[in-house]
Design an enzyme around this catalytic site. Structure first.
Site, PDB file in Angstrom:
ATOM      1  N   GLU A 274       7.486   4.133   8.373  1.00  0.00           N
ATOM      2  CA  GLU A 274       7.163   5.446   7.816  1.00  0.00           C
ATOM      3  C   GLU A 274       8.082   6.519   8.381  1.00  0.00           C
ATOM      4  O   GLU A 274       8.170   6.723   9.588  1.00  0.00           O
ATOM      5  CB  GLU A 274       5.698   5.790   8.063  1.00  0.00           C
ATOM      6  CG  GLU A 274       4.805   5.073   7.053  1.00  0.00           C
ATOM      7  CD  GLU A 274       3.366   5.449   7.168  1.00  0.00           C
ATOM      8  OE1 GLU A 274       2.615   5.141   6.243  1.00  0.00           O
ATOM      9  OE2 GLU A 274       2.987   6.048   8.175  1.00  0.00           O
TER      10      GLU A 274
ATOM     11  N   LYS B  66       4.542  -6.993   3.410  1.00  0.00           N
ATOM     12  CA  LYS B  66       4.246  -5.584   3.161  1.00  0.00           C
ATOM     13  C   LYS B  66       3.961  -4.879   4.486  1.00  0.00           C
ATOM     14  O   LYS B  66       3.624  -5.507   5.487  1.00  0.00           O
ATOM     15  CB  LYS B  66       3.064  -5.414   2.217  1.00  0.00           C
ATOM     16  CG  LYS B  66       1.738  -5.906   2.695  1.00  0.00           C
ATOM     17  CD  LYS B  66       0.937  -4.957   3.540  1.00  0.00           C
ATOM     18  CE  LYS B  66       0.779  -3.599   2.897  1.00  0.00           C
ATOM     19  NZ  LYS B  66       0.030  -2.720   3.854  1.00  0.00           N
TER      20      LYS B  66
ATOM     21  N   SER C  53      -6.963  11.444   4.912  1.00  0.00           N
ATOM     22  CA  SER C  53      -6.882  10.119   4.297  1.00  0.00           C
ATOM     23  C   SER C  53      -8.064   9.921   3.365  1.00  0.00           C
ATOM     24  O   SER C  53      -9.055  10.596   3.440  1.00  0.00           O
ATOM     25  CB  SER C  53      -6.886   9.058   5.375  1.00  0.00           C
ATOM     26  OG  SER C  53      -8.072   9.139   6.110  1.00  0.00           O
TER      27      SER C  53
ATOM     28  N   ASN D   1       1.199  10.859   8.225  1.00  0.00           N
ATOM     29  CA  ASN D   1      -0.010  10.531   8.975  1.00  0.00           C
ATOM     30  C   ASN D   1      -0.874  11.711   9.379  1.00  0.00           C
ATOM     31  O   ASN D   1      -1.984  11.518   9.862  1.00  0.00           O
ATOM     32  CB  ASN D   1       0.357   9.721  10.219  1.00  0.00           C
ATOM     33  CG  ASN D   1       0.785   8.317   9.838  1.00  0.00           C
ATOM     34  OD1 ASN D   1       0.010   7.592   9.242  1.00  0.00           O
ATOM     35  ND2 ASN D   1       2.014   7.968  10.141  1.00  0.00           N
TER      36      ASN D   1
ATOM     37  N   THR E 224      -1.430  -2.507   6.985  1.00  0.00           N
ATOM     38  CA  THR E 224      -0.970  -3.374   8.063  1.00  0.00           C
ATOM     39  C   THR E 224       0.163  -4.258   7.601  1.00  0.00           C
ATOM     40  O   THR E 224       0.607  -4.181   6.468  1.00  0.00           O
ATOM     41  CB  THR E 224      -2.133  -4.269   8.488  1.00  0.00           C
ATOM     42  OG1 THR E 224      -2.542  -4.995   7.332  1.00  0.00           O
ATOM     43  CG2 THR E 224      -3.294  -3.458   9.005  1.00  0.00           C
TER      44      THR E 224
ATOM     45  N   THR F 207       0.873  -1.178   0.000  1.00  0.00           N
ATOM     46  CA  THR F 207       0.000   0.000   0.000  1.00  0.00           C
ATOM     47  C   THR F 207       0.913   1.232   0.000  1.00  0.00           C
ATOM     48  O   THR F 207       1.310   1.714  -1.053  1.00  0.00           O
ATOM     49  CB  THR F 207      -0.981   0.000   1.182  1.00  0.00           C
ATOM     50  OG1 THR F 207      -0.257  -0.150   2.397  1.00  0.00           O
ATOM     51  CG2 THR F 207      -2.006  -1.102   1.028  1.00  0.00           C
TER      52      THR F 207
END
Lengths: 408, 408
Positions: free
Chosen positions: B280, B182, B408, B403, B193, B156
């Site tokens: 991230e 992933k 989102s 984030n 996730t 993702t």
């Protein structure tokens, strides 16, 4: 961080004098800065004391000193050093604490255990005894100062001086409670910490004061989090001088005890909120309420799991009603929860119910709510009567800048 | 985040084919994007399966489906959807999972419980059944693809495709284990996730494969953290096709079982490290080892307390040997610790010992170590023989940007 938090109150509050409490400040120069960094509070003979301290297993020697002295229940002085936490400094740190207590005890003709001491700032550097003693001597000779001066002197990276006041009628007399506080959890560089001091002219027996403070703590300081990091030096002390002349409160049977307990709890909550409002990098004040848990303790753990989630905190910073991250934080808390009974509200608008997004909920009030400074998140687990509220702030670039962008 | 993580390996590894495993990908268009987002893996009849899933109490229907199917121990297919996690979607989410399993079972003439399913991406939006079914039909008709294509299709917000390989000699035959993975914990927007899939041509009985995977998980995936947020969909599945033709492994008594277990553990650790390396905003890969705890479990909890501390992570981002924050994180872990026995090393250089900073330690090697990409923090508690290692990354502006800086 010299810029004042956007969540700070408009002004420092008007505070009454508290009989039996005399404030003085001085320059110990624990750091190379042009400000006072030692606060010395003289307390009238007969002052009762209560306290709660960090649950860290690596506490500072100041915390250990206070823990040892608290059961004796009496206080004549408080010393707060800013700029050096004296934590993790071994026997040298302990020696500094003993030297400070001895110096004050000699000055006041009291026992060293009557002297309460806190330090906040860099960790791992023993507090220099010569600077502490010179600072104390300067404080002894200084004129009394204001609450605002004292509240500013205990600050480290705080962006505003924090204080609150409440009153209660006890035994026919109006008693006042004033608190000053610094820090915002464990969020400042160099392990600055949360230190809070409450002063009242009420007469309260030390054991009862301790039970009232412990209870107030559970619904205030224990319900805030900025970044989930628990400090080595967190301390809240309450001093009751008795100058108001009421018959000493010793139990809830005494007239006015309920009113005093409510005023103390209110004061602690106000002070706790001020800490969150000065959270490093904070741009939003967030109230998280969890209902319908299997117990109050379970609700508290789930609320803290939400409040400590970096993903929830960054979503709020981004003004994003990302309730999926709240589901995630409920799920990871390890407490009883049933995905298919869970409902979530932002600012009172239900966005998810019974394990599903609410079809076609009105996004406009949610978006407007998230643009504000005060954010309310309500979670209902649908399992029982357990309930808890915690307060936190969002996680922004400001936090990273303060804690990573320079060497401490 | 399209920029490749600075911690990524130089290239995707060369991977062998695994007999009995056929990979295909297709465009289900779960999001508006120009890429494949459905991975379909066909497994030879007789393939054994084992798995570990999130401990979240609010899991996705895919996780529940896998949990129900795992005890049966056999697999014919794996379907991974990217772009929609299907979590917190109630009966509609469950219906999507059942529809996928039914479609594949019809195609392969197997039972639905032979079909393992994962989804990753936005939460709270039921996976569209029509898109899933059309995507599956396209995958059935597609030519087989490479490991790199499959590893890229399950991504993702990952910045690089992740895979690893190990081999072992079992029963005179060289067996291969390939894994793709992933995510990076719960750190991506919209609750992407960690999903990992391991394929081997070894013949291994399902119960033994399950016990080996559970054991490998404890020293790999359970030892990484990016941001302390546990997802609703974390899943690792291991498939053993038996194409290598070895006598099936059923216990540690069997020849080659030790070698296979070691290869599986090694593969899991490699895959877990790749996840951290794509954390991230990560700029440093951090290895935290705790020794001298009262038990391995206690050491693990303390190591995670350090690894999850925002203050420790921001200090490393700032290349700051701020060992005081490590003391803080040890102290808050709630595990046995004695401040005055604690010692701390950065990159092998002792900076604190027995509750004190090491006088005049050489700062040069510590500073040089902290400027690197791979950071080692060693903590010795001096209490017992308990030991644990965990891996994490630092906390940077990149994490906040990903984030918080957009909706989102």
């Amino acid at each position: 961080m010299t810029e004042r938090s956007p969540l700070a109150p408009a002004a420092f509050p008007a505070l009454p004098d508290i009989g039996g409490v005399t404030l003085r400040i001085a320059r110990a120069q624990y750091k190379k800065w042009d400000r006072c960094d030692l606060t010395y509070v003289e307390l009238a003979p007969g002052t009762a004391v209560a306290g709660v301290t960090t649950q860290s297993l690596c506490p500072s020697p100041e915390v250990e000193w206070c823990r040892d002295a608290l059961p004796l229940g009496q206080a004549r002085a408080l010393v707060v050093n800013a700029g050096n936490s004296n934590a993790f400094t071994g026997h040298r740190g302990r020696a500094a604490v003993e030297a400070i207590a001895a110096r004050v005890a000699r000055h006041l003709d009291c026992v060293p255990s009557d002297v309460f001491i806190s330090s906040t700032g860099v960790i791992g550097v023993p507090l220099p005894i010569d600077k502490a003693e010179a600072g104390l001597d300067a404080a002894f000779a200084a004129p009394p100062c204001s609450w605002e001066d004292a509240a500013a002197t205990i600050m480290t990276t705080d962006t505003f001086a924090k204080a609150a006041v409440t009153q209660a009628v006890v035994d026919g007399r109006t008693v006042s409670l004033v608190g000053i506080i610094k820090g915002s959890g464990m969020i400042a560089p160099d392990m600055a910490t949360m230190l809070g001091y409450i002063f009242t002219d009420a007469a309260v027996d030390a054991p009862f004061l301790q039970s009232l403070l412990a209870s107030a703590n559970r619904s205030s300081f224990s319900c805030i989090t900025v970044d989930s990091d628990t400090s080595t030096s967190d301390t809240v002390l309450a001093f009751a001088t008795g100058a108001a002349g009421n018959a000493p409160l010793a139990s809830f049977e005494d007239a006015g005890a309920d009113a005093f307990a409510a005023a103390l709890a209110d004061l602690c909550r106000q002070l706790a909120h001020l800490v969150v409002r000065d959270g490093e990098g904070a741009s939003k004040f967030i109230t998280i309420t969890v209902d319908g848990a299997t117990s109050d303790t379970s609700a508290h753990r789930i609320a803290l799991s939400i409040a400590n989630s970096p993903l929830v905190k960054t979503a709020i910073a981004g003004e994003d009603a990302n309730w999926g991250r709240i589901v995630m934080a409920v799920g990871k808390a390890g407490e009883p929860a049933d995905r298919d009974r869970l409902s979530i509200r932002f600012g009172g608008t239900e966005v998810a119910r019974c394990g599903l997004a609410v079809d076609g909920y009105d996004e406009a009030p949610v978006a407007a709510h998230l643009k504000g400074r005060d954010i309310a998140i309500d979670v209902n687990l649908g399992l029982g009567d357990g309930r808890a509220t915690v307060w936190t702030c969002d996680l922004t670039h400001g936090y990273i800048s303060i804690n990573a962008d320079y060497r401490s």
